[in-house]
Scaffold this active site. Sequence first.
Site, mmCIF file in Angstrom:
data_model
loop_
_atom_site.group_PDB
_atom_site.id
_atom_site.type_symbol
_atom_site.label_atom_id
_atom_site.label_comp_id
_atom_site.label_asym_id
_atom_site.label_seq_id
_atom_site.Cartn_x
_atom_site.Cartn_y
_atom_site.Cartn_z
ATOM 1 N N LYS A 1 8.059 2.677 8.426
ATOM 2 C CA LYS A 1 8.138 2.804 9.879
ATOM 3 C C LYS A 1 9.607 2.980 10.279
ATOM 4 C CE LYS A 1 4.137 -0.090 10.959
ATOM 5 N NZ LYS A 1 3.297 0.919 11.617
ATOM 6 N N ASP B 1 0.374 -7.901 12.464
ATOM 7 C CA ASP B 1 -0.628 -6.970 11.940
ATOM 8 C C ASP B 1 -1.801 -7.689 11.261
ATOM 9 O OD1 ASP B 1 -1.399 -4.342 11.970
ATOM 10 O OD2 ASP B 1 -0.465 -3.820 10.056
ATOM 11 N N GLU C 1 -2.590 1.717 6.199
ATOM 12 C CA GLU C 1 -3.006 0.767 5.155
ATOM 13 C C GLU C 1 -4.160 -0.122 5.599
ATOM 14 O OE1 GLU C 1 -0.732 0.128 7.330
ATOM 15 O OE2 GLU C 1 -1.415 -1.845 7.954
ATOM 16 N N ASP D 1 3.552 -5.358 8.148
ATOM 17 C CA ASP D 1 3.378 -3.928 7.898
ATOM 18 C C ASP D 1 4.705 -3.187 8.079
ATOM 19 O OD1 ASP D 1 2.459 -1.378 7.549
ATOM 20 O OD2 ASP D 1 1.263 -1.297 9.410
ATOM 21 N N ARG E 1 -6.932 0.529 7.120
ATOM 22 C CA ARG E 1 -8.256 1.052 6.774
ATOM 23 C C ARG E 1 -8.524 0.930 5.276
ATOM 24 N NH1 ARG E 1 -6.730 6.759 9.332
ATOM 25 N NH2 ARG E 1 -5.444 5.305 10.517
ATOM 26 N N ASP F 1 1.288 4.125 5.605
ATOM 27 C CA ASP F 1 1.268 3.289 6.814
ATOM 28 C C ASP F 1 -0.158 3.176 7.387
ATOM 29 O OD1 ASP F 1 2.278 1.694 8.781
ATOM 30 O OD2 ASP F 1 3.187 3.308 9.953
#
Length: 478
Positions: A256, A268, A329, A249, A331, A327
Site C-alpha cells: 500500500k 483489518d 488478501e 494489512d 478474499r 493486497d
Amino acid sequence: MKLKLVKTIPTDKSVIYLINKKNKLTKLTFTKAELDFIQQKLKDEATQITINHYSKRSYIQIIENDKPAHIIKENLRKAANKLLATINDHKEKEIIIVDEDSNSELAIAFAEGLTLGNYQFLKYFKDSDKKSSSLKTINIFGDKISQNEVDQIQNTAVAVAYARDLVNEPLSYLTAPKLAEEIVKLGKEAGFETEVFNKKKIETLKMGGLLAVNKGSIDPPTFSVMDWKPKNAVNKKPIILVGKGIVFDTGGLSLKPTKNSMDYMKSDMGGAAAVVGALYAIAKNKLPIHVIGLIPATDNRPNGNAYAPGDVIKMHNGLTVEVLNTDAEGRMILADALSYAQKYDPELVIDVATLTGAAAAAVGSQGIVCMGNAEEKTFEKLKKSGENVYERLVEFPFWEEYGEMIKSDIADLKNVGGSYAGAITAGKFLENFTDYPYIHIDIAGSAFAQTADSYRGKGGTGVGVRLLFDFIGKWANK
Ligand code: BES
Ligand code: ZN
Ligand code: ZN
C-alpha cells in the site's frame, strides 16, 4: 460500565428524566422556580436541560414523538452521548435514568448510548487512571423494563467494547496467535467453545489461501472455530459467521502507498472482531440458537518468502486462484473459511470483512455494504436489524455477469476484477467457495472511525456486533 435495574430512586444521586413533551411535568418533584425554568427552556426548544442542586443534578432529556421509532431511538443514543460529556465533567460516578414515559425501548436506547459512548481504550497510557471517565454505574428505573432487557444491553455493550479493544490493539500486541488466544479467553467468559487450528492443522486442511497470505509473515496463521450450541437451540443446521482476521494489512508485495492507506490497517480484523463480539453477546445472553464462528487470521506483509503477483494458489476446496494483487488478501483467507463452512451444512452463512476500498468509497463511514444469494426475506430481516441498531445496510447487486470479471487466463479465478464494481467482484469471488445461502457484509467504511462519531467513538467502532446480535436474536424467535 455496570447497568442495574432499580425499584426506587435514591435521593442522593443525580437523575436523568426521560420526558415526552406531551406529558405533564408536574409529576416530577421540582420546585415552582425549577418548573418555570424548565418551561422557559422548553419554549426555547431545548432538548436537554440541566438543573444543578450543588451535590447532585437533574438532567432532563426530551424525547421526540413525531419520528419513526428507530430514528427516535438513534437520536436518544446520540443525545445520551452528548449528555455524557456533562456527566463526566461533573465527575458523576453513578446516575439513575428515570423513564417517565414508561417505554422501555427508549430508556434502554439511552442507556446504550451512555454505555457505548463511555468506552475508552486507555491501555497504553502511563496515566490511564487519570484519563478514565468517572461514570461507572447506570441505574435504570422504569415499571415496564425487565431485568432481562437490562442484562441484554449490558452484555451486548461489553461485547462491543471487546470488539473495539481488538480493533484498537496494534499488531505489536495482536498477532494472529494472540487473536486466537483472546478468542479462547472470551469463549470461556461467555460460554462458547473454541478450537484453534495451528499452522500444521491449516496445512493438513489445505487452506492454500490462508497459507499464501501468511507466507510473508514472521508469525504463524491461526484458524479459530467458535461454537455456541445450547441444548434448547431452535435450529438443526447452524448459522455460521465468518470474520476476516487480517491483523495488519500492508498490502504485501503489492504494498500500500504509505500515506493514509496503511496507517489504520490494524483494523483489518474488524470483521473478526464483529464475529467474536457477536458470539460473545449471543452466548452471554444465552440465545437459543446454534451459531458457529470461523476466524481465519494472519497479517499480510512482504518479505523474501511473501506470495507474489502471478502466483497460482490451490484453495481449500480445490479451486485455483491466480494472485494478481497481494493486497486483495482478505478474499484469499475468507474463501478457505467459507469453503470449510460447507462441512456443517449450514442454514445460512454470513461473512463480515473490511474487504474493499470500493465499499468504503461507495457508502462512507455510515453505511455497510451487503450482497449475496440468500433469500430476499433474509436480506429484509438483516436490513431491518440494521435500522434498529443503526448499523444500516445497502444491498449491492450480485448479478452473474460480475463473475466474468474475475476469470483468469491460467487458473479457475483471479483475485482482482477490473477498475469498477470492486466491492461486488470481491463478493462474487467469495461466492465460488459457498454451497449454502450466503450473505457477504463489507464493513471497510465503518469498522474504524478516524474522527469521533458520537457514541461510536473514535477508533474501532465494533460495528457488526449489535447488528448480528439483533439479527440472530430475531432469527431465534421466528
Ligand atoms: N483491507 C483492504 C480494504 C480496506 C480499504 C479496508 C480501506 C478498510 C479501508 C483490502 O485488503 C484491500 O486492500 N483491498 C483492495 C483490493 C484491490 C487490490 C482489488 C482495495 O480495495 O483496494
Ligand atoms: Zn489488502
Ligand atoms: Zn485487507
